[in-house]
Design an enzyme around this catalytic site. Structure first.
Site, PDB file in Angstrom:
ATOM      1  N   SER A  24       0.984  -1.231   0.035  1.00  0.00           N
ATOM      2  CA  SER A  24       0.010   0.059   0.044  1.00  0.00           C
ATOM      3  C   SER A  24       0.817   1.207  -0.177  1.00  0.00           C
ATOM      4  O   SER A  24       1.768   1.387   0.842  1.00  0.00           O
ATOM      5  CB  SER A  24      -0.899  -0.075   1.385  1.00  0.00           C
ATOM      6  OG  SER A  24      -1.612   1.092   1.373  1.00  0.00           O
ATOM      7  N   ASP A  92      -8.709   3.828   2.704  1.00  0.00           N
ATOM      8  CA  ASP A  92      -9.457   2.601   2.677  1.00  0.00           C
ATOM      9  C   ASP A  92      -8.752   1.419   2.785  1.00  0.00           C
ATOM     10  O   ASP A  92      -9.230   0.244   3.331  1.00  0.00           O
ATOM     11  CB  ASP A  92     -10.276   2.673   1.462  1.00  0.00           C
ATOM     12  CG  ASP A  92     -11.575   3.883   1.508  1.00  0.00           C
ATOM     13  OD1 ASP A  92     -11.888   4.140   2.811  1.00  0.00           O
ATOM     14  OD2 ASP A  92     -12.063   4.189   0.521  1.00  0.00           O
ATOM     15  N   GLU A  93      -7.647   1.322   1.983  1.00  0.00           N
ATOM     16  CA  GLU A  93      -6.684   0.149   2.155  1.00  0.00           C
ATOM     17  C   GLU A  93      -6.053  -0.181   3.434  1.00  0.00           C
ATOM     18  O   GLU A  93      -6.165  -1.288   3.919  1.00  0.00           O
ATOM     19  CB  GLU A  93      -5.554   0.332   0.941  1.00  0.00           C
ATOM     20  CG  GLU A  93      -5.612   0.378  -0.572  1.00  0.00           C
ATOM     21  CD  GLU A  93      -4.530   0.482  -1.344  1.00  0.00           C
ATOM     22  OE1 GLU A  93      -4.727   0.587  -2.457  1.00  0.00           O
ATOM     23  OE2 GLU A  93      -3.437   0.752  -0.684  1.00  0.00           O
ATOM     24  N   LEU A  94      -5.720   0.993   3.951  1.00  0.00           N
ATOM     25  CA  LEU A  94      -5.238   0.760   5.503  1.00  0.00           C
ATOM     26  C   LEU A  94      -6.239   0.292   6.386  1.00  0.00           C
ATOM     27  O   LEU A  94      -6.096  -0.759   7.052  1.00  0.00           O
ATOM     28  CB  LEU A  94      -4.589   2.189   5.912  1.00  0.00           C
ATOM     29  CG  LEU A  94      -4.361   2.243   7.222  1.00  0.00           C
ATOM     30  CD1 LEU A  94      -2.873   1.305   7.516  1.00  0.00           C
ATOM     31  CD2 LEU A  94      -4.108   3.763   7.809  1.00  0.00           C
TER      32      LEU A  94
END
Length: 260
Positions: A24, A92-94
């Site tokens: 990420s 959002d990935e986190l």
């Protein structure tokens, strides 16, 4: 850099790993610098890494592909950079990475690239500026913003690497070595699990064969034996699936390494 994983790998299901590592990162800042160097170093070391612009398959929708790739990875590396929090995609990935850490025992490794971890944890300087904009833009979705803040605070508290005062090449080498060590640890756990499963299956098969030879007539016992045999077939199939997925993952990793 911390010597231990942020969470135990004992709960990791190796049969669900399509990737060793998900990365990420904020593309505008690190895609052509640190992240590209890290990705290629991982590939050269036979570590199958997911990076969006390279790993995204034709026809895939990125909003669905990224969460799926995170879930199918054994390890997530988060490259925090000064402008990471300005991207809602990254945030959002986190959130999803930390969810997988809790629910799937995924290992999470943060890299603080040209940014102070305390600025992330306390949302200061560039991170503060990003959230001023997020709170304006998402004024009707304040819970989403709260989740982003909480995720940053939590992730910044995980032991990782700080790039400040360290040559980039050495930092990449350190990260790759640690990833290899953690994957080896997971792999040894898988091998031990398979060895134990093999032993248990052999013992159970001998027991079932002995019971059948005695020609038990009790209907309940016979029913139980049939159910046990069905369980055995499924366990044996699971063992074969794990072995197949590992061979498939290795073949795909070798193929990707040849392309780079």
């Amino acid at each position: 850099m911390a010597a231990s994983p942020s969470s135990s790998s004992s709960g990791v299901d190796p049969s669900q790993h399509k990737y060793d590592v998900f990365i990420s990162f904020r593309g505008d800042e690190t895609r052509l610098k640190f992240t590209s160097h890290l990705y290629r170093a991982l590939i050269r070391n036979d570590i199958k890494a997911y990076i969006d612009e390279i790993s995204l398959e034709k026809g895939e929708v990125i909003s669905r592909a990224l969460p799926k790739a995170i879930e199918e990875s054994a390890i997530s590396i988060i490259v925090f950079s000064p402008d990471y929090a300005s991207s809602t995609w990254c945030l959002d990935e986190l959130v999803h990475i930390l969810k997988c850490q809790k629910e799937k025992s995924q290992i999470v490794l943060p890299i603080f690239y040209e940014v102070d971890p305390s600025n992330i944890r306390k949302q200061k300087e560039s991170y503060h500026a990003s959230f001023v904009k997020h709170e304006q833009r998402f004024s009707n979705e304040i819970e989403k913003v709260r989740q982003w803040r909480q995720a940053l605070e939590e992730a910044a508290g995980i032991s990782g690497w700080d790039s400040q005062g360290k040559a980039e090449a050495f930092l990449v080498d350190e990260v790759v070595k640690d990833v290899k060590d953690k994957l080896k640890y997971i792999g040894e756990g898988v091998k031990n699990m398979l060895d134990g499963l093999e032993t248990d299956l052999e013992s159970a098969n001998k027991f079932l064969e002995d019971a059948e030879e005695k020609q038990l007539t009790d209907e309940n016992v016979r029913k139980w034996l049939l159910e046990m045999k069905e369980v055995m077939y499924k366990a044996d199939a699971l063992k074969d699936k794990i072995k197949y997925e590992e061979l498939k993952r290795k073949a795909e990793s070798d193929s990707e390494a040849q392309r780079h």
